[in-house]
Scaffold this motif. Structure first.
Motif, PDB file in Angstrom:
ATOM      1  N   SER A   1       0.846  -1.194   0.000  1.00 18.57           N
ATOM      2  CA  SER A   1       0.000   0.000   0.000  1.00 18.57           C
ATOM      3  C   SER A   1       0.880   1.243   0.000  1.00 18.57           C
ATOM      4  O   SER A   1       2.084   1.172   0.287  1.00 18.57           O
ATOM      5  CB  SER A   1      -0.893  -0.003   1.249  1.00 18.57           C
ATOM      6  N   ASP A   2       0.286   2.404  -0.315  1.00 20.88           N
ATOM      7  CA  ASP A   2       1.012   3.655  -0.112  1.00 20.88           C
ATOM      8  C   ASP A   2       0.839   4.155   1.320  1.00 20.88           C
ATOM      9  O   ASP A   2       1.461   5.142   1.720  1.00 20.88           O
ATOM     10  CB  ASP A   2       0.578   4.722  -1.126  1.00 20.88           C
ATOM     11  N   PHE A   3      -0.011   3.492   2.099  1.00 23.26           N
ATOM     12  CA  PHE A   3      -0.219   3.797   3.516  1.00 23.26           C
ATOM     13  C   PHE A   3      -0.529   5.280   3.733  1.00 23.26           C
ATOM     14  O   PHE A   3       0.005   5.914   4.648  1.00 23.26           O
ATOM     15  CB  PHE A   3       0.995   3.366   4.352  1.00 23.26           C
ATOM     16  N   LEU A   4      -1.445   5.808   2.913  1.00 24.14           N
ATOM     17  CA  LEU A   4      -1.871   7.182   3.095  1.00 24.14           C
ATOM     18  C   LEU A   4      -3.017   7.300   4.094  1.00 24.14           C
ATOM     19  O   LEU A   4      -3.409   8.404   4.462  1.00 24.14           O
ATOM     20  CB  LEU A   4      -2.284   7.793   1.744  1.00 24.14           C
ATOM     21  N   MET A   5      -3.564   6.170   4.531  1.00 20.63           N
ATOM     22  CA  MET A   5      -4.567   6.214   5.582  1.00 20.63           C
ATOM     23  C   MET A   5      -3.887   6.501   6.918  1.00 20.63           C
ATOM     24  O   MET A   5      -2.673   6.487   7.029  1.00 20.63           O
ATOM     25  CB  MET A   5      -5.355   4.890   5.639  1.00 20.63           C
ATOM     26  N   GLU A   6      -4.680   6.771   7.934  1.00 19.87           N
ATOM     27  CA  GLU A   6      -4.120   7.075   9.245  1.00 19.87           C
ATOM     28  C   GLU A   6      -3.404   5.850   9.822  1.00 19.87           C
ATOM     29  O   GLU A   6      -3.872   4.713   9.662  1.00 19.87           O
ATOM     30  CB  GLU A   6      -5.221   7.520  10.209  1.00 19.87           C
TER      31      GLU A   6
ATOM     32  N   HIS B   1       4.033  21.197   3.456  1.00 19.76           N
ATOM     33  CA  HIS B   1       3.710  19.899   2.863  1.00 19.76           C
ATOM     34  C   HIS B   1       4.766  18.862   3.226  1.00 19.76           C
ATOM     35  O   HIS B   1       4.435  17.730   3.610  1.00 19.76           O
ATOM     36  CB  HIS B   1       3.616  20.036   1.344  1.00 19.76           C
ATOM     37  N   ARG B   2       6.032  19.239   3.127  1.00 19.45           N
ATOM     38  CA  ARG B   2       7.116  18.307   3.452  1.00 19.45           C
ATOM     39  C   ARG B   2       7.023  17.841   4.904  1.00 19.45           C
ATOM     40  O   ARG B   2       7.178  16.650   5.193  1.00 19.45           O
ATOM     41  CB  ARG B   2       8.469  18.964   3.198  1.00 19.45           C
ATOM     42  N   ARG B   3       6.753  18.772   5.819  1.00 21.27           N
ATOM     43  CA  ARG B   3       6.649  18.401   7.234  1.00 21.27           C
ATOM     44  C   ARG B   3       5.478  17.468   7.486  1.00 21.27           C
ATOM     45  O   ARG B   3       5.579  16.501   8.248  1.00 21.27           O
ATOM     46  CB  ARG B   3       6.521  19.650   8.102  1.00 21.27           C
TER      47      ARG B   3
ATOM     48  N   HIS C   1       3.602  12.017   8.793  1.00 26.06           N
ATOM     49  CA  HIS C   1       2.696  10.894   8.532  1.00 26.06           C
ATOM     50  C   HIS C   1       3.477   9.604   8.299  1.00 26.06           C
ATOM     51  O   HIS C   1       3.140   8.545   8.846  1.00 26.06           O
ATOM     52  CB  HIS C   1       1.838  11.209   7.310  1.00 26.06           C
ATOM     53  N   ARG C   2       4.526   9.684   7.506  1.00 31.76           N
ATOM     54  CA  ARG C   2       5.336   8.497   7.221  1.00 31.76           C
ATOM     55  C   ARG C   2       6.039   8.000   8.483  1.00 31.76           C
ATOM     56  O   ARG C   2       6.125   6.787   8.726  1.00 31.76           O
ATOM     57  CB  ARG C   2       6.351   8.815   6.120  1.00 31.76           C
TER      58      ARG C   2
END
Length: 296
Positions: free
Chosen positions: A185-190, A248-250, A255-256
């Protein structure tokens, strides 16, 4: 060329690439990376590049003149489950790239599936998104691998990301027997440590994160219109503003890192990939770590 013909051509191209990669020393690493000790002896087979030397049977090798390794019963009983995110964000490819994150995931799944088929393992597939679920019961053989590739490439857009808790529920409901579970997954969910923990308790879980480099850092491109791939809403922003790019970068980094903290705390193997990257070296590194762990 219609969509069906295009998918068939993609499947064929990915299949040929998977065969080449899986037989070029990768198959032996797949075996050694998921094999413990103290298993019931089953048979002998010829040595393949990447096999663990400790499994070579020197008596059979001397008698036949060809290297042979011992094969254990678990080789025939292993179940590999590929859980692949099909949400709209996985359809993204940055400018200049011809391959989306989902197509990259399909190539990765093909190599794993082909390795499973060559090893006599069963391989199954779960596709997930908020509006789409598909489960292919684990089975053996190259025909199963080809269907897995086809199902991934032909899956309909699944809207927004599903919650990891919902994904865990689906996997635990459909795959009750313990499996080697690659969660791609791209793991963009929480981030959800509890959901990962539930999966890791039942299955041997390996999260695989796929990202496009343009998602991680915005370019200084002036005024642009962005479109949310999941919600569809357009957003006009000015990328000449350094404070916006830095914000955006932060946010992306935070998140990652939240996912990575949860994965480390659970003690899971983890593969972090980018679509411009050859995924074979990171996979080999993961298998090598597992092989050393089993050798202790």
């Amino acid at each position: 060329m219609d969509k069906a013909q295009n998918i068939l051509r993609q499947v064929r191209r990915i299949e040929l690439n998977a065969r080449k990669l899986a037989t070029a020393g990768f198959l032996g690493q797949y075996r050694s990376g998921f094999r413990g000790q103290g298993l019931d002896f089953d048979d002998f087979r010829e040595y393949l590049p990447g096999d663990e030397p400790r499994f070579i049977d020197w008596k059979v090798t001397a008698r036949t003149g060809t290297p042979y390794v011992k094969k254990f019963r678990e080789d025939r009983e292993q179940v590999l489950l590929l859980a692949v995110d099909t949400s709209a964000s996985m359809r993204y490819a940055s400018e200049g790239r011809t391959e989306t994150k989902l197509e990259y995931a399909a190539r990765l799944a093909a190599v794993l599936g082909y390795s499973a088929a060559r090893n006599g393992d069963k391989c199954g597939l779960l596709l997930f998104g908020r509006r789409f679920r598909f489960f292919l019961t684990p089975d053996k053989g190259m025909k199963q691998t080809l269907r897995i590739i086809r199902e991934i490439l032909s899956s309909p857009p699944a809207g927004e990301d599903a919650s990891m808790n919902g994904v865990a529920d689906e996997i635990l409901h459909t795959q009750r027997k313990r499996a080697l579970l690659f969660l791609i997954s791209d793991f963009l969910m929480e981030a959800d440590k509890s959901a990962l923990g539930r999966l890791a308790f039942r299955h041997e879980l390996i999260p695989v994160r796929v990202a496009d480099s343009r998602e991680l850092e915005l370019p200084e491109a002036g005024r642009v219109v962005l479109r949310d791939p999941e919600g569809g809403a357009p957003l006009q922003i000015d990328l000449r503003r350094p404070e916006l790019i830095e914000a955006h970068r932060r946010a992306v980094t935070a998140h990652r890192e939240a996912w990575e903290r949860d994965i480390r705390r659970l003690g899971l193997d983890f593969v972090d990939l980018h679509t411009h990257q050859d995924f074979i070296p990171p996979l080999r590194g993961m298998f090598a770590r597992r092989s050393r762990l089993f050798a202790r």
